[in-house]
Design a protein around this motif. Sequence first.
Motif, PDB file in Angstrom:
ATOM      1  N   TRP A 159       0.830  -1.197   0.000  1.00 28.25           N
ATOM      2  CA  TRP A 159       0.000   0.000   0.000  1.00 28.25           C
ATOM      3  C   TRP A 159       0.871   1.256   0.000  1.00 28.25           C
ATOM      4  N   TRP A 162       2.415   1.615  -3.430  1.00 27.89           N
ATOM      5  CA  TRP A 162       1.394   2.037  -4.386  1.00 27.89           C
ATOM      6  C   TRP A 162       1.071   3.519  -4.191  1.00 27.89           C
ATOM      7  N   ARG A 163       0.933   3.930  -2.938  1.00 33.93           N
ATOM      8  CA  ARG A 163       0.620   5.330  -2.635  1.00 33.93           C
ATOM      9  C   ARG A 163       1.755   6.267  -3.073  1.00 33.93           C
ATOM     10  N   LYS A 165       3.665   5.855  -5.587  1.00 30.19           N
ATOM     11  CA  LYS A 165       3.619   5.950  -7.053  1.00 30.19           C
ATOM     12  C   LYS A 165       2.534   6.909  -7.526  1.00 30.19           C
ATOM     13  N   SER A 166       1.453   7.009  -6.745  1.00 27.77           N
ATOM     14  CA  SER A 166       0.285   7.813  -7.158  1.00 27.77           C
ATOM     15  C   SER A 166       0.563   9.286  -7.059  1.00 27.77           C
TER      16      SER A 166
END
Length: 166
Positions: A159, A162-163, A165-166
Amino acid sequence: MTSDVFSLAQILGYGAFVLGVVCFAQTDDRRFKLFMAAECAAYIGHFALLGQPTAMASTTVSLLRSLASIKARTPAVGIFFIALSASLGVWLMHGWLSLLPIAASCIGTFSLFFLHGLRMRALMLVGTGLWLVNNLLVGSIGGTLLEGVLMVTNVRTCWLLWRAKS
């Protein structure tokens, strides 16, 4: 299998537990692989004392491949370790339970050599699930705790990656 929670086998499993939690909390791939190698070293003794030759062999290959993947992330090296895991596993196989560490080792090898970052850790979750079932069935207290915590820790790390990368 030993059920004595303070046996040497279980104490080594507890050591692997601590190293594994530290491993999967890493966001840096190199540190992740170094801690994974240390975790595997503890697991080798643990599974040897539990009388689990396939799990011991898979963990030995995992230690070697974790170290090799730091410097040599070529497909040929990855394929070598997958073939080694499968060959040793088949040679030492003692029934369907032996398939769990073999599959987990092959999945982990593919993850370390062919993926990185979030995708590497996401596929490692599959291997973690296989190890969790194996450890429950062979009576590994530290190993069962480890894989359960690793699932939670790795989901959190995925998570965070992923965060980021956003």
